[in-house]
Design a protein around this motif. Structure first.
Motif, PDB file in Angstrom:
ATOM      1  N   ASP A 214     -21.607-133.623 -19.696  1.00  0.00           N
ATOM      2  CA  ASP A 214     -22.419-132.446 -19.355  1.00  0.00           C
ATOM      3  C   ASP A 214     -21.569-131.207 -19.625  1.00  0.00           C
ATOM      4  OD1 ASP A 214     -23.903-130.386 -18.262  1.00  0.00           O
ATOM      5  OD2 ASP A 214     -24.546-131.560 -16.512  1.00  0.00           O
ATOM      6  N   ARG A 215     -21.634-130.720 -20.841  1.00  0.00           N
ATOM      7  CA  ARG A 215     -20.777-129.597 -21.234  1.00  0.00           C
ATOM      8  C   ARG A 215     -21.102-128.330 -20.444  1.00  0.00           C
ATOM      9  NH1 ARG A 215     -20.087-128.064 -27.063  1.00  0.00           N
ATOM     10  NH2 ARG A 215     -18.210-127.133 -26.135  1.00  0.00           N
ATOM     11  N   ASN A 216     -22.371-128.160 -20.130  1.00  0.00           N
ATOM     12  CA  ASN A 216     -22.743-126.963 -19.383  1.00  0.00           C
ATOM     13  C   ASN A 216     -22.129-126.969 -17.984  1.00  0.00           C
ATOM     14  OD1 ASN A 216     -24.309-125.943 -21.478  1.00  0.00           O
ATOM     15  ND2 ASN A 216     -26.161-126.963 -20.765  1.00  0.00           N
ATOM     16  N   ASN A 217     -22.133-128.120 -17.349  1.00  0.00           N
ATOM     17  CA  ASN A 217     -21.552-128.198 -16.006  1.00  0.00           C
ATOM     18  C   ASN A 217     -20.037-128.050 -16.053  1.00  0.00           C
ATOM     19  OD1 ASN A 217     -21.960-128.757 -13.073  1.00  0.00           O
ATOM     20  ND2 ASN A 217     -20.568-130.457 -13.538  1.00  0.00           N
ATOM     21  N   MET A 218     -19.393-128.633 -17.063  1.00  0.00           N
ATOM     22  CA  MET A 218     -17.945-128.465 -17.193  1.00  0.00           C
ATOM     23  C   MET A 218     -17.603-126.991 -17.400  1.00  0.00           C
ATOM     24  SD  MET A 218     -16.432-131.771 -19.253  1.00  0.00           S
ATOM     25  CE  MET A 218     -17.405-131.568 -20.743  1.00  0.00           C
ATOM     26  N   ALA A 219     -18.419-126.318 -18.193  1.00  0.00           N
ATOM     27  CA  ALA A 219     -18.196-124.883 -18.408  1.00  0.00           C
ATOM     28  C   ALA A 219     -18.342-124.128 -17.090  1.00  0.00           C
ATOM     29  CB  ALA A 219     -19.189-124.355 -19.443  1.00  0.00           C
ATOM     30  N   TYR A 220     -19.367-124.463 -16.335  1.00  0.00           N
ATOM     31  CA  TYR A 220     -19.638-123.751 -15.080  1.00  0.00           C
ATOM     32  C   TYR A 220     -18.498-123.912 -14.084  1.00  0.00           C
ATOM     33  CZ  TYR A 220     -21.573-122.810 -10.470  1.00  0.00           C
ATOM     34  OH  TYR A 220     -21.748-122.348  -9.192  1.00  0.00           O
ATOM     35  N   VAL A 221     -18.014-125.158 -13.880  1.00  0.00           N
ATOM     36  CA  VAL A 221     -16.997-125.383 -12.847  1.00  0.00           C
ATOM     37  C   VAL A 221     -15.632-124.829 -13.259  1.00  0.00           C
ATOM     38  CG1 VAL A 221     -18.168-127.393 -11.880  1.00  0.00           C
ATOM     39  CG2 VAL A 221     -16.452-127.719 -13.681  1.00  0.00           C
ATOM     40  N   LEU A 222     -15.482-124.478 -14.529  1.00  0.00           N
ATOM     41  CA  LEU A 222     -14.235-123.862 -14.987  1.00  0.00           C
ATOM     42  C   LEU A 222     -14.377-122.341 -15.129  1.00  0.00           C
ATOM     43  CD1 LEU A 222     -13.057-126.505 -17.612  1.00  0.00           C
ATOM     44  CD2 LEU A 222     -12.108-126.085 -15.333  1.00  0.00           C
ATOM     45  N   GLY A 223     -15.515-121.810 -14.705  1.00  0.00           N
ATOM     46  CA  GLY A 223     -15.688-120.359 -14.664  1.00  0.00           C
ATOM     47  C   GLY A 223     -16.156-119.745 -15.966  1.00  0.00           C
ATOM     48  N   TRP A 478     -15.872-105.943 -13.826  1.00  0.00           N
ATOM     49  CA  TRP A 478     -14.702-106.816 -13.891  1.00  0.00           C
ATOM     50  C   TRP A 478     -14.554-107.632 -12.609  1.00  0.00           C
ATOM     51  CZ3 TRP A 478     -12.159-108.636 -17.758  1.00  0.00           C
ATOM     52  CH2 TRP A 478     -12.094-107.938 -18.951  1.00  0.00           C
ATOM     53  N   LYS A 479     -14.833-107.009 -11.481  1.00  0.00           N
ATOM     54  CA  LYS A 479     -14.743-107.726 -10.204  1.00  0.00           C
ATOM     55  C   LYS A 479     -15.738-108.872 -10.161  1.00  0.00           C
ATOM     56  CE  LYS A 479     -14.867-107.012  -5.197  1.00  0.00           C
ATOM     57  NZ  LYS A 479     -15.076-106.025  -4.107  1.00  0.00           N
ATOM     58  N   GLU A 480     -16.942-108.631 -10.672  1.00  0.00           N
ATOM     59  CA  GLU A 480     -17.961-109.684 -10.711  1.00  0.00           C
ATOM     60  C   GLU A 480     -17.484-110.892 -11.503  1.00  0.00           C
ATOM     61  OE1 GLU A 480     -22.498-108.114 -10.384  1.00  0.00           O
ATOM     62  OE2 GLU A 480     -21.463-107.687 -12.267  1.00  0.00           O
ATOM     63  N   ARG A 481     -16.862-110.647 -12.618  1.00  0.00           N
ATOM     64  CA  ARG A 481     -16.398-111.759 -13.444  1.00  0.00           C
ATOM     65  C   ARG A 481     -15.273-112.533 -12.765  1.00  0.00           C
ATOM     66  NH1 ARG A 481     -19.449-108.376 -15.864  1.00  0.00           N
ATOM     67  NH2 ARG A 481     -20.316-108.757 -17.938  1.00  0.00           N
ATOM     68  N   GLY A 482     -14.396-111.815 -12.084  1.00  0.00           N
ATOM     69  CA  GLY A 482     -13.335-112.493 -11.348  1.00  0.00           C
ATOM     70  C   GLY A 482     -13.868-113.344 -10.215  1.00  0.00           C
ATOM     71  N   ALA A 488     -16.388-120.686  -9.071  1.00  0.00           N
ATOM     72  CA  ALA A 488     -16.408-121.902  -9.877  1.00  0.00           C
ATOM     73  C   ALA A 488     -15.292-122.849  -9.466  1.00  0.00           C
ATOM     74  CB  ALA A 488     -16.275-121.537 -11.358  1.00  0.00           C
ATOM     75  N   ASN A 489     -14.108-122.299  -9.213  1.00  0.00           N
ATOM     76  CA  ASN A 489     -12.985-123.135  -8.779  1.00  0.00           C
ATOM     77  C   ASN A 489     -13.278-123.818  -7.448  1.00  0.00           C
ATOM     78  OD1 ASN A 489     -11.563-122.373 -11.063  1.00  0.00           O
ATOM     79  ND2 ASN A 489     -10.414-120.770 -10.034  1.00  0.00           N
ATOM     80  N   LYS A 490     -13.922-123.079  -6.545  1.00  0.00           N
ATOM     81  CA  LYS A 490     -14.307-123.664  -5.249  1.00  0.00           C
ATOM     82  C   LYS A 490     -15.328-124.783  -5.438  1.00  0.00           C
ATOM     83  CE  LYS A 490     -13.498-119.392  -2.639  1.00  0.00           C
ATOM     84  NZ  LYS A 490     -14.161-118.306  -1.853  1.00  0.00           N
ATOM     85  N   LYS A 491     -16.274-124.548  -6.357  1.00  0.00           N
ATOM     86  CA  LYS A 491     -17.299-125.560  -6.634  1.00  0.00           C
ATOM     87  C   LYS A 491     -16.649-126.828  -7.189  1.00  0.00           C
ATOM     88  CE  LYS A 491     -21.455-127.210  -7.429  1.00  0.00           C
ATOM     89  NZ  LYS A 491     -22.359-127.629  -6.324  1.00  0.00           N
ATOM     90  N   LEU A 492     -15.678-126.656  -8.069  1.00  0.00           N
ATOM     91  CA  LEU A 492     -14.992-127.792  -8.653  1.00  0.00           C
ATOM     92  C   LEU A 492     -14.319-128.641  -7.576  1.00  0.00           C
ATOM     93  CD1 LEU A 492     -13.982-129.456 -11.043  1.00  0.00           C
ATOM     94  CD2 LEU A 492     -12.152-127.781 -11.358  1.00  0.00           C
TER      95      LEU A 492
END
Length: 498
Positions: A214-223, A478-482, A488-492
């Protein structure tokens, strides 16, 4: 900790591991570099893969937890690169570290895994981190510039075009131009960040993978915002290094121009600025001198950033569009140097602006000594004397040239001379002494420029307020992206603990 690893054959294609020359000249330096800068991202990527193995039913939950705990143990101190044990390859070293310690049934771990997308993903994640660090320092610099600009909008100083005295400006006006450029750079980097924030993971070696990742999910959990759409682009392209370097090179070019002005203003001939002793230098032989080598250091370091940009381009051009060590590793050798250099420039420049003092008395002397009111006089001749503007320019120029030849001060007015020159060109004027005197008043020359973006106090304050709103908007983006990456890290982690 005792190294538990045993010699392993990683392929049946070659019989021996790399020799000492390759180890010392290529593999060990690469291993050390990746351990220092990529290891945290490699571990996160391993965790994202682990979540997928669990989802696909290839590794059971208990073993997933065990491998996750082992991954958490890995540090740059206990991960060993050895040509005989793991070919001094960080991916193999991580794999070996886990396999030597896991007790559960993990036969499927790393099935269908390639180093190509693994490395490409870690490099982009490293790049993201460095971009955020650069943006933080850019914001500190911008805040310092803004604060000094706000304090100096009422101070007249000479402005120059073609290195000649031209018009009256203020330090606040000049500094607001730096502020404007910094905002543009923050937007430019944001656009590049959004462009590069696509996840290569799941692309495999070049053509994709066989398992149902699931490439989309891997992308999501890595931010990441999304998975990189094309598998070959994922592993073949290191365009992000060139894009970031290009924007930072542009910023460096602009900063070099600003610091060049400071170098000139700090010279004994100008004497417009001063820095405290702790940011100054001395001569070893001329005790009367106070030097500002920090400004020279800043300007010189901006050149390095542009050189790195060219280096990245040269390292990638004329190479096949596929995964290559030449592109993926060698061409990116100095990426960290580029980031460290621009970050150093921003730190030093922030310190300079934070401690910069303007010599108002010296600037006032120069403002009074030059005929900055030439443009105002030409306007006056046209608007009140009804003289066509180009002829008014000629008359004003001849009037000023005559006064200079007579060694008149710029504040002195000879209304009879002006009337006589006008008469020579066929015009009668009824300008008063006070009108002409006002045209050459340097205070008036500053505050009469009232259009949007002009140098008057009123215009600069309005402009700074507009800039501040835009600056806050880009900072929020920029804050939003951070925050998205943090979430994402927390979700992982939550998926691994589930």
């Amino acid at each position: 900790m005792k190294n538990l690893a045993k010699p392993v054959t990683f392929t049946g294609r070659i019989k021996t591991g790399p020799d000492d020359l390759l180890h010392e000249e290529i593999l060990k330096p690469q291993f050390d570099y990746e351990s220092e800068y990529y290891l945290p991202w490699y571990i996160l990527i391993e965790k994202a893969l682990l979540v997928e193995y669990k989802r696909m039913g290839l590794i059971e939950g208990k073993v997933t937890h065990e491998i996750n705990n082992i991954l958490n143990e890995i540090t740059k101190e206990n991960l060993i690169g050895d040509p005989k044990l793991n070919m001094t390859d960080i991916s193999f070293a991580i794999e070996q570290y886990v396999e030597q310690r896991v007790k559960g049934n993990a036969y499927a771990w790393h099935v269908d895994k390639s180093r190509n997308d693994f490395q490409a993903c870690a490099q982009i994640m490293f790049g993201r981190e460095q971009i955020f660090e650069t943006i933080h320092l850019l914001q500190c610099f911008a805040d310092t510039v803004y604060n000094l600009a706000n304090k100096t909008t009422m101070i007249p100083m000479p402005g120059y075009t073609h290195y000649q005295a031209a018009q009256i400006i203020s330090p606040g006006f000049y500094l607001s131009s730096i502020y404007e450029q910094l905002i543009k750079s923050m937007y430019g980097l944001l656009n590049i960040f959004d462009r590069l924030n696509k996840c290569p993971l799941g692309a495999g070696a070049m053509a994709g993978q066989e398992l149902d990742w699931d490439r989309n999910n891997m992308a999501y959990v890595l931010g990441f915002d999304d998975a990189q759409r094309h598998a070959l682009v994922s592993v073949a392209s290191r365009e992000w290094t060139v894009l970031v370097a290009g924007e930072l090179s542009n910023l460096s070019m602009i900063l070099s121009r600003f610091v060049t002005d400071l170098i000139q203003w700090g010279s004994s001939e100008y004497g417009f600025i001063d820095l405290p002793d702790q940011l100054s230098g001395i001569s070893s032989i001329m005790p009367q001198k106070k030097n500002f080598p920090v400004l020279e250091r800043i300007r010189a370091r901006t050149a390095h950033v542009s050189a790195f940009y060219i280096d990245f381009i040269m390292g990638q051009r004329n190479t096949s569009f596929t995964n290559l060590v030449e592109v993926s590793k060698e061409a990116g050798t100095y990426v960290i140097n580029m980031f460290k250099t621009i970050q150093s420039v921003l730190k030093l420049f922030t310190a300079v602006i934070d401690n910069l003092k303007f010599n108002e008395e010296r600037m006032q002397i120069v403002c009074k000594s030059k005929y900055f009111g030439g443009s105002s006089l030409a306007n006056l001749l046209t608007l009140h004397g009804k003289i066509p503007y180009r002829k008014a320019q000629v008359i004003a120029g001849k009037y000023i040239k005559t006064l200079l030849d007579r060694n008149f001060a710029s504040q002195q007015v000879d209304i009879e001379l002006l009337s006589a020159i006008c008469k020579d060109y066929g015009f009668e004027i009824n300008l008063t002494y006070d009108m002409v005197s006002a045209a050459f008043n340097y205070i008036n020359n500053l505050h009469d420029k009232t259009t949007r973006g002009a140098a008057s106090n009123q215009s600069v304050i309005k402009m700074l307020n507009e800039q501040k709103l835009e600056y806050e908007k880009i900072c929020f983006a920029w804050k939003e992206r951070g925050l998205k990456i943090e979430e994402a890290n927390k979700k992982l982690e939550s998926l691994l603990l589930a």
